[in-house]
Scaffold this motif. Structure first.
Motif, mmCIF file in Angstrom:
data_model
loop_
_atom_site.group_PDB
_atom_site.id
_atom_site.type_symbol
_atom_site.label_atom_id
_atom_site.label_comp_id
_atom_site.label_asym_id
_atom_site.label_seq_id
_atom_site.Cartn_x
_atom_site.Cartn_y
_atom_site.Cartn_z
ATOM 1 N N GLY A 132 7.818 -10.743 -10.429
ATOM 2 C CA GLY A 132 6.751 -11.621 -9.966
ATOM 3 C C GLY A 132 5.456 -10.860 -9.802
ATOM 4 O O GLY A 132 5.354 -9.692 -10.188
ATOM 5 N N THR A 133 4.472 -11.498 -9.205
ATOM 6 C CA THR A 133 3.154 -10.883 -9.073
ATOM 7 C C THR A 133 2.882 -10.346 -7.677
ATOM 8 O O THR A 133 1.882 -9.668 -7.464
ATOM 9 N N ASP A 134 3.755 -10.638 -6.711
ATOM 10 C CA ASP A 134 3.502 -10.150 -5.350
ATOM 11 C C ASP A 134 3.884 -8.674 -5.261
ATOM 12 O O ASP A 134 4.515 -8.116 -6.162
ATOM 13 N N PRO A 135 3.517 -7.994 -4.180
ATOM 14 C CA PRO A 135 3.700 -6.537 -4.095
ATOM 15 C C PRO A 135 5.135 -6.061 -4.272
ATOM 16 O O PRO A 135 5.351 -4.946 -4.761
ATOM 17 N N ILE A 136 6.126 -6.846 -3.878
ATOM 18 C CA ILE A 136 7.517 -6.407 -3.998
ATOM 19 C C ILE A 136 8.091 -6.774 -5.351
ATOM 20 O O ILE A 136 8.639 -5.932 -6.071
ATOM 21 N N ARG A 137 7.993 -8.045 -5.739
ATOM 22 C CA ARG A 137 8.607 -8.473 -7.001
ATOM 23 C C ARG A 137 7.965 -7.814 -8.217
ATOM 24 O O ARG A 137 8.602 -7.706 -9.274
ATOM 25 N N SER A 138 6.715 -7.373 -8.088
ATOM 26 C CA SER A 138 6.082 -6.693 -9.218
ATOM 27 C C SER A 138 6.670 -5.309 -9.455
ATOM 28 O O SER A 138 6.425 -4.694 -10.498
ATOM 29 N N GLY B 138 10.739 0.232 -8.412
ATOM 30 C CA GLY B 138 10.009 1.453 -8.747
ATOM 31 C C GLY B 138 8.590 1.088 -9.108
ATOM 32 O O GLY B 138 8.184 -0.073 -9.010
ATOM 33 N N ASN B 139 7.792 2.067 -9.541
ATOM 34 C CA ASN B 139 6.422 1.780 -9.950
ATOM 35 C C ASN B 139 6.415 0.690 -11.016
ATOM 36 O O ASN B 139 7.265 0.692 -11.905
ATOM 37 N N SER B 140 5.475 -0.228 -10.952
ATOM 38 C CA SER B 140 5.414 -1.330 -11.903
ATOM 39 C C SER B 140 5.385 -0.814 -13.335
ATOM 40 O O SER B 140 4.856 0.275 -13.613
#
Length: 215
Positions: A124-130, A211-213
């Motif tokens: 997703g686009t939020d800080p966690i799901r990304s 991990g990092n996007s």
């Protein structure tokens, strides 16, 4: 000039790993039903849409993050991912605790609708799901239900497939004894779904490694 580039042969496919015994699966289901927090499954706008997603989620307490089953999931995925012939993604660990999902056939479901989760991806686009890199689904009670296969869209279309689109899909063997306690591991960007459960109740542990996007 020669450029050294690592090629990843697993970018578009899942891996199936044996992780839990039959008794471990039974213990996880019992513990989740009795001690975990129960919530109804929602869609991305935090609303119910039972025709798209009809499942109940069970979230473990904070103490379970130090349990042997939690560590076993984390260590199994990290070891497989870091193998020289595996995904090799930049993985830090699990930010979100795994949860147990329950899918019920319509004849026993309180809402009288079939348990299912239609086409979606986990990023997703939020800080966690990304930051989700690898997704996993652990089959806890194979043989106790019908339907409920985890299916992947591997076709050529760019849009989420519908009934008019020809697609390619993979259904891991989820009926044999070897499937019980197996983990289906796959990149979080793969479009996937859980097919309708037509008889009984399907239980699965679901979660993500972060991990990092991707870049």
């Amino acid at each position: 000039m020669t450029i050294s580039i690592r090629q990843n042969k697993h970018l578009h496919e899942e891996a199936i790993l044996k992780i839990f015994t039959s008794n471990e699966c039974k213990d996880i289901i019992k513990n989740a039903l009795n001690n975990w927090t129960e919530e109804e499954g929602m869609v991305s706008n935090f609303k119910k849409d039972l025709d798209w997603r009809n499942t109940t989620l069970f979230f473990p307490p904070e103490a379970d993050k130090k349990s042997s089953w939690f560590k076993k999931i984390n260590d199994t995925i990290m070891s497989f991912n870091n193998d020289k012939d595996s995904y090799g993604f930049d993985i830090s660990g699990m930010i979100e605790p795994p949860c147990m999902m329950r899918y019920m056939a319509p004849d026993i479901n309180p809402n009288k609708k079939v348990g299912k989760y239609d086409w979606h991806l986990d990023i997703g686009t939020d800080p966690i799901r990304s930051t989700r890199k690898l997704s996993f689904s652990i089959l806890l009670n194979v043989g106790k239900y019908k339907g409920g296969e985890l299916e992947f869209h591997l076709g050529r279309g760019y849009n989420v497939p519908d009934n008019t689109m020809k697609m390619q899909s993979v259904r891991p063997n989820q009926t044999g004894a070897d499937a019980l306690g197996s983990m289906i591991l796959f990149p979080s960007y793969l479009i996937h779904r859980v097919l309708p459960v037509t008889k009984g109740i399907r239980y699965a542990i679901v979660g993500w490694m972060n991990g990092n996007s991707f870049r």
